[in-house]
Scaffold this active site. Structure first.
Site: not given
Length: 474
Positions: A84, A428
């Site tokens: 993942c 960010c």
């Protein structure tokens, strides 16, 4: 004569020591005066690296054998780690993660920003390094990804899956059994929907052929205890849709908003599609300091509610508000920061590109009886104009929270012209933040730097910088 397709073969570098963590969560090693970037390793590992890409000044590779492991490593807690793409730093202790996130911010500001910097405030870690997200989107697939262990076992496996995309593969989905990103009952809801769908004949989505009934499942939790579930399907099958939603309503009475979308398009975006509220409310609420934020199925809201509150408190502190300031909030989104600081400001002007987000921002002001906010939708470089300044005045404080690409050069130039006393830059992406700060350095000094960890177990980091205007004659 048929042309041969020769696949280029790269070298295997044996027993190389991984030296340092660098950008995008990759690590760096050196071999024969060449830099090699390697993923999935930790500083201090000694590995064999299979080179996968070779350029003039660097190489990329993957670790194919570990000879010894770094002391920085810990045992990953998720069974899906390594396959993942969600939590790629689980193999590092949380203190180590914070160390490298702080270093990432400092390296970017020093190397790209090239401006005088104060001592950095220590990175603000997250008290909860698991189950911290309030939103997850899962994808159905008719042909789920099999791990090497599954393939080598020789067994047959159910290929229909509901989970996350394999990194770099739009068409492959990893079936998720337990995800550590979102709190209960997220996992139970996903598994219940998957099992329900498996028991029916309707096909899971095929991203290559762009066909199949079951498409996506979105789960949103809130710090108020409210819970939204949104099911997305390819075409309308009323009995099937009502069946699965009734099952969820019965098994999970804590769901306060149960909705669905029939999305016949060739892509998964649903912001231009009708959302049908089947049971409960069409929205949920987040709350900060008594201010309620309405979150609909298409709304943007910070995905880590508790740490977003810490981020906004620091932003407000850096802004130095006394109640007399005119604040411009650029890239305001759904007006979360604008409404959060409004009670400490004279007036707040919020600007955002997405019209639906601006409608959310206005609603959030209305439901909280906040009357000193004004919001505009449009391209930032066009809306932040002389006409806007003439209408509202020159700001005392600018708060800017742009997307990862940072601010457009025209916006940076306008900020230099405005010459507000303070700019609070929330980012960010410390690299583009550093670039913009260098562009502003003729007019502004950096007073404070505060990294904030919003996404434990990943390399992502938020950073807040306070810029103070230089005297006009400097």
């Amino acid at each position: 004569m048929r042309k041969q397709n020769k696949k280029q073969k790269f070298e295997l570098i044996e027993q190389i020591r991984i030296e340092e963590m660098v950008a995008e969560g990759k690590c760096l090693a050196r071999h024969n005066n060449m830099v090699i970037f390697v993923g999935g390793v930790a500083p201090g590992d000694v590995v064999d690296v299979q080179v996968t890409k070779k350029k003039k000044s660097f190489m990329e590779g993957r670790a194919v054998r570990f000879h010894s492991y770094s002391d920085l490593r810990v045992e990953p807690f998720c069974e899906h780690f390594g396959v993942c793409g969600g939590c790629k730093w689980q193999h590092l202790s949380y203190d180590t993660q914070l160390h490298y996130k702080q270093k990432q911010v400092q390296d970017n500001l020093e190397r790209i920003g090239k401006v005088a910097l104060p001592a950095f405030d220590p990175i603000l870690g997250n008290d909860q390094d698991r189950y911290y997200r309030n939103k997850l989107e899962f994808t159905f697939s008719w042909n789920g990804w099999l791990t090497n262990e599954q393939i080598n076992s020789g067994q047959e496996f159910e290929r229909r899956a509901l989970g996350f995309h394999i990194p770099g593969r739009f068409d492959k989905i990893l079936n998720i059994e337990h995800c550590y990103l979102q709190p209960d009952p997220s996992n139970a809801i996903r598994l219940a929907v998957r099992d329900y769908a498996l028991n029916l004949d309707l096909p899971f989505y095929d991203a290559v052929k762009q066909e199949g009934f079951w498409r996506n499942l979105v789960i949103r939790t809130a710090n108020t205890g409210e819970l939204m579930v949104l099911l997305l399907v390819k075409w309308d099958e009323p009995e099937v849709i009502t069946g699965v939603l009734d099952m969820l309503h019965e098994r999970f009475p804590e769901i306060t908003s149960l909705q669905y979308v029939v999305n016949p398009k060739l892509n998964d975006t649903y912001h231009d599609q009708e959302v049908i509220c089947y049971k409960g409310s069409p929205y949920i609420h987040e709350e900060m300091e008594g201010i309620r934020f309405r979150v609909g199925p298409k709304s943007f809201y910070q995905t880590n509610s508790e740490q977003a509150y810490e981020l906004y408190k620091i932003t407000r502190e850096f802004a130095g508000l006394t109640g007399n300031e005119l604040v411009y909030d650029l890239y305001t989104g759904a007006g979360t920061i604008a409404n959060f600081v409004a009670r400490q400001s004279r007036e707040v002007i919020g600007i955002e590109y997405v019209p639906s987000a601006i409608e959310d921002a206005k609603i959030n002001s209305g439901i909280n009886n906040i009357t000193n906010t004004t919001f505009y939708a449009g391209d930032m470089k066009d809306i932040l104009s002389d006409d806007l300044i003439a209408r509202h005045g020159r700001p005392d404080v600018v708060i800017t929270d742009p997307p990862r690409a940072g601010m457009h050069p025209d916006v940076v130039e306008k900020l230099q012209q405005l010459h507000a006393d303070r700019i609070v830059y929330v980012s960010c992406n410390p690299a583009t933040q550093a670039r913009d700060i260098e562009l502003l350095s003729d007019k502004y000094d950096v007073l404070r730097v505060q990294p904030v960890d919003m996404f434990p177990q990943t390399h992502h980091v938020e950073n807040i910088v306070l810029l103070k205007s230089k005297p006009v004659n400097s």
